[in-house]
Design an enzyme around this catalytic site. Structure first.
Site, short mmCIF file in Angstrom:
data_model
loop_
_atom_site.label_atom_id
_atom_site.label_comp_id
_atom_site.label_asym_id
_atom_site.label_seq_id
_atom_site.Cartn_x
_atom_site.Cartn_y
_atom_site.Cartn_z
N ASP A 693 0.83 -1.20 0.00
CA ASP A 693 0.00 0.00 0.00
C ASP A 693 0.87 1.26 0.00
O ASP A 693 0.61 2.23 -0.72
CB ASP A 693 -0.90 -0.04 1.25
CG ASP A 693 -1.96 1.01 1.19
OD1 ASP A 693 -2.73 1.00 0.20
OD2 ASP A 693 -2.00 1.85 2.10
N LYS A 697 1.37 4.25 -2.96
CA LYS A 697 1.33 5.71 -2.75
C LYS A 697 2.59 6.36 -3.33
O LYS A 697 2.52 7.44 -3.93
CB LYS A 697 1.20 6.03 -1.27
CG LYS A 697 -0.16 5.59 -0.71
CD LYS A 697 -0.24 5.77 0.79
CE LYS A 697 -1.57 5.26 1.31
NZ LYS A 697 -1.62 5.16 2.77
#
Ligand code: ADP
Ligand code: ASP
Ligand code: MG
Length: 834
Positions: A693, A697
């Site tokens: 995750d 980003k």
């Protein structure tokens, strides 16, 4: 002929009631017995001394009569049934209205219908429909209607005369439409008045006689004109046109539900609106009124207390644009040729040809290069017009001086009207800007030299959207956005709550109307015509419809609202696949879903290209740092020409919390369990611990900074032991303790060096990586609040002292707020005053 009539002293006139008023009641005001009763009550409550009421046929009757005449002429035996039905409707209305006093009225009606049947039978025999017979038939509704109202008033004890306009009104049919023979009409009226001196008169609208004494009509919707003619003939002080809306509205309320009522219009404005299709008032109504300077009031029979719209010689310069109209069923006729340049008289020849072919020209536009002349004509006359122009220019076509004469069908004209436009710069720009933003292509433009009207031709498929966009663009109605939300999970639910809670305020303060028209979860979806305003949870639960993104999209676009936005809170790759198509169709996309931003580079590039091509916006601020302005900041840096050298930070609130708390007093696995129970982690904590995750980003930020980075190019250190990557969540949680010792050892090592452990993302000249790092204890990243995110941009400008964005970067509420802020930025980008 204002209220300062000779009978009044000037001082008294301001207060005194007007002495003569003509009222016109449209078909919508006299649809049935109940409405006639209402109209009579309204009339009896009025103060004027002489009262003339001009009535239309009952709603739908003129259409029915026209249909009847055509049926008969086509030899369709169905006319008899239709005739029976129409007679029954009139008999029924008479009985319901007059009750015991119906007396001769039914006989009167029957006699008229028998005559009508004879005419229809004759039509059936001759098998055609001569113009004058059609005129005679289609005007009968007004004759019946006046009789009904007049008889009812008499039954109420009023002394009332019924005037059949066919006995007094004499008109001619000229090139510019119907013109009144005022002298003949006045003479006949005077004679009629000698026999009928009553102070209440009920007159038929629509019908008249031509100079050859044949029965004729004033054209469809001509009763308004009748009202104005009788107002002139009776020397009225005022004309009141009663209909089913509160007056002239800023646009047709059936197309623009937010249309606002206009308190006052000048004759000129009303003429333009009427000419360009505002059905509420007939264009020719104005001429007798203008001549006499008498005010016209457009009023609502259903709402008689409302003052309505006053149309008079007075100009009120308020607002550059008063109203907008749409005329449909048009076509564009285009003559194009290099040989036209600088040749005088070309336009004249085009229009002469059209005139000869009896094609009326709605709008003309010629580019200053004179390379082409284009005009808008009625669809039904387009082919005839083209043939006429082709013929007129046959020589030039053959010689190649004219390249083509083309007709494009399916055209509508949008007209913006207002006295205040004259001499005011920027009005056209505002119109074009609104249309551009709503993705409406303009086919041709014309502005009258009076500067009271700007007209644009657009494809009929775009017409309603264009009208609504322009209406909003001139602040006549709110900027409306059709909003579709996908994925009402944690963030989605918070967003929906925020959206619905803020809706009214946005509407009131910023004139922005965010209408939630579609809501889809993985399994169900709810599509709403006007928008979902209350309990979306219940609405979704009640929804019987299975989720289908094709239908979802279609519904979002179907409302013809100027703007549409999809908010994807789903986290699904499948939904991200749709972005390109949505953006290409002009639908904005706002999302906290990282799939598109961090997914395959080729798809990402296609999405950006689609947005660039259509002008629709793709916004995803909440994909990094939740509501923190991370991407906006980065974009500002890049847009202002700065160069990003390195990006570094802590992008996961969950990992931030875990390592802020990890001091050896509790095992790491205990902390994970605790974080999970407090809702700080994803349902499967491996999604956080794997680092993917965070890597996503980083990819999103890298791409925003101009690097073509892909996820597989990011070096990711996963905190999930290799053996635990498969299997259930419970299993994982139960066995995570096995790696506690290794992490504890790393913590001790770091401490010995005076350092702390943080899960850091880095992008720099040597590549992209995310993983656990030792940082000096006094490092900025080592001293954050528990779940804070931090992003540090080192750029050419911010070189020694990097730019830092820091704050709470997780949680549904703040993430949803980030999404909402994106939505408002999209609205602002579309011209909303936020
Ligand atoms: P009537 O039977 O009273 O003559 P019409 O149907 O001819 O009524 O005209 C009234 C209708 O005109 C309204 O119901 C409305 O739907 C439509 N309309 C179109 N444009 C406008 C506008 N700009 N303002 C008000 N009404 C409009
Ligand atoms: N009844 C006629 C029509 O429908 C005239 C009118 O109502 O204005 O066209
Ligand atoms: Mg009308």
């Amino acid at each position: 002929m204002s209220s300062i009539a000779p009978a009044h002293s000037p001082a008294a006139s301001a207060l005194a009631a007007p002495s003569t008023v003509v009222h016109k009641f449209g078909g919508t005001s006299v649809a049935d017995a109940e409405r006639y009763r209402h109209v009579a009550d309204l009339l009896l409550a009025r103060p004027e001394s002489l009262q003339v009421s001009v009535v239309s046929a009952m709603k739908g009757v003129t259409d029915a009569l026209i249909e009847l005449a055509h049926l008969a002429a086509q030899g369709d035996a169905g006319w008899q049934e239709a005739w029976h039905a129409l007679r029954a409707r009139h008999r029924g209305a008479a009985v319901a209205l007059l009750g015991e006093q119906v007396g001769d009225t039914v006989d009167w009606i029957d006699a008229r219908f028998d005559q009508l049947a004879e005419v229809l039978a004759a039509l059936a025999v001759i098998g055609e429909l001569p113009r004058e017979v059609l005129d005679r038939v289609q005007g009968l509704g007004e004759v019946f209607s006046a009789q009904l109202l007049g008889t009812h008033l008499r039954a109420l004890g009023e002394d009332c005369a019924v005037l059949d306009a066919r006995d007094v009104l004499v008109v001619g049919h000229g090139e510019l439409g119907v013109d009144v023979d005022w002298d003949a009409s006045a003479g006949r009226l005077a004679a009629w008045r000698l026999q009928h001196p009553q102070l209440r008169v009920v007159a038929t609208g629509f019908v008249a006689r031509d100079r050859q004494d044949r029965v004729t009509t004033l054209g469809r919707n001509g009763s308004d004109y009748s009202g104005a003619i009788f107002a002139a003939l009776f020397n009225a002080d005022e004309l009141h046109i009663w209909t089913d809306v509160d007056g002239v509205l800023s646009a047709d309320p059936r197309l623009v539900p937010e249309a606002v009522q206009l308190h006052a219009l000048s004759y000129d404005e009303a003429c333009e609106l009427a000419y360009f299709g505002a059905k509420v008032v007939h264009p020719q109504t104005m001429s007798p009124a203008i001549r006499l300077g008498l005010p016209i009031f457009i009023r609502n029979t259903f709402h008689p207390g409302h003052p309505g719209t006053r149309i008079s010689a007075e100009r009120s310069p308020r607002g550059p644009v008063k109203g907008l109209t749409l005329s449909a069923d048009l076509a564009l006729l285009n003559l194009e040729g290099t040989g036209l340049i600088g040749v005088p008289g070309t336009a004249e020849r085009v229009f002469a040809a059209l005139r000869q072919a009896q094609v009326s020209v709605v709008m003309i536009s010629q580019g200053s290069s004179e390379h082409s002349i284009c005009c808008v004509v009625r669809a039904g006359e387009a082919a005839r017009g083209r043939d006429a122009v082709v013929q007129a220019f046959s020589h030039e076509l053959a010689a190649g001086q004219v390249q083509r004469v083309q007709v494009s069908e399916g055209v509508s004209v949008l007209a913006a009207v207002g006295d205040g436009m004259a001499g005011q710069p920027g009005v056209a720009a505002r119109l074009f800007e609104s249309l551009g933003r709503a993705q409406v292509n303009i086919l041709a433009i014309a502005q009258g030299s009076s500067e009271r009207n700007i007209s644009v031709a657009v494809a009929s498929a775009d017409a309603t959207r264009a009208l609504r966009a322009a209406h909003a663009g001139f602040w006549l109605s709110p900027q409306t956005f059709a909003v579709g939300v996908i994925g009402p999970g944690n963030v989605g639910a918070a967003l929906l709550d925020q959206l619905l809670a803020a809706r009214q305020q946005l509407l009131a303060k910023a004139n922005v109307d965010l209408r939630l028209r579609a809501l889809a979860s993985r399994s169900r979806m709810r599509l709403e015509a006007d928008g979902l305003h209350e309990d979306w949870r219940q609405a979704l639960q009640d929804a019987g419809q299975a989720s289908d993104l094709d239908q979802f999209t279609e519904h979002l676009l179907a409302a013809h609202l100027p703007h549409a936005v999809v908010i994807d809170c789903s986290g699904s790759a499948e939904v991200a696949e749709r972005y390109e198509g949505w953006l290409a169709a002009g639908i904005h996309v706002v999302t906290p879903n990282k799939q598109a931003g961090a997914g395959p580079l080729a798809r990402y590039q296609r999405i950006r290209a689609a947005a660039a091509a259509s002008g629709a916006r793709f916004r995803y601020e909440a994909t990094v740092g939740a509501g923190l302005p991370v991407i906006t900041t980065l974009r500002d840096l890049v847009d202002t020409g700065d160069e990003v050298l390195a990006i570094e930070g802590i992008f996961s609130g969950t990992l931030a919390w875990l390592f802020n708390r990890f001091d050896g007093s509790q095992t790491f696995s205990e902390l994970v369990a605790q974080a999970r129970s407090m809702g700080y982690t994803e349902p499967d904590p491996r999604d956080d611990l794997s680092g993917v995750d965070v890597a996503r980003k980083l990819v999103i930020l890298a791409r925003e900074a101009g690097h073509a980075l892909s996820l597989d190019q990011v070096q990711v250190e996963s905190l999930v032991p290799a053996l635990l990557r498969e299997g259930s969540v419970d299993d994982f949680m139960a066995r995570l303790g096995a790696s506690d010792d290794a992490l504890l050892a790393r913590l001790h090592d770091a401490r010995e060096r005076g350092a702390v452990l943080r899960y850091v993302a880095r992008l720099g000249p040597d590549g992209a990586s995310v993983g656990l790092q030792e940082l000096p204890a006094d490092h900025a990243f080592a001293n954050l609040r528990l779940t804070d995110n931090v992003v540090q941009f080192r750029t050419r400008r911010y070189c020694d002292n990097p730019l830092v964005v820091q704050g709470p970067g997780a949680g549904p509420e703040v993430t949803a707020a980030g999404v909402f802020a994106d939505l408002l930025r999209v609205a602002a980008g579309e011209g909303a005053r936020l």
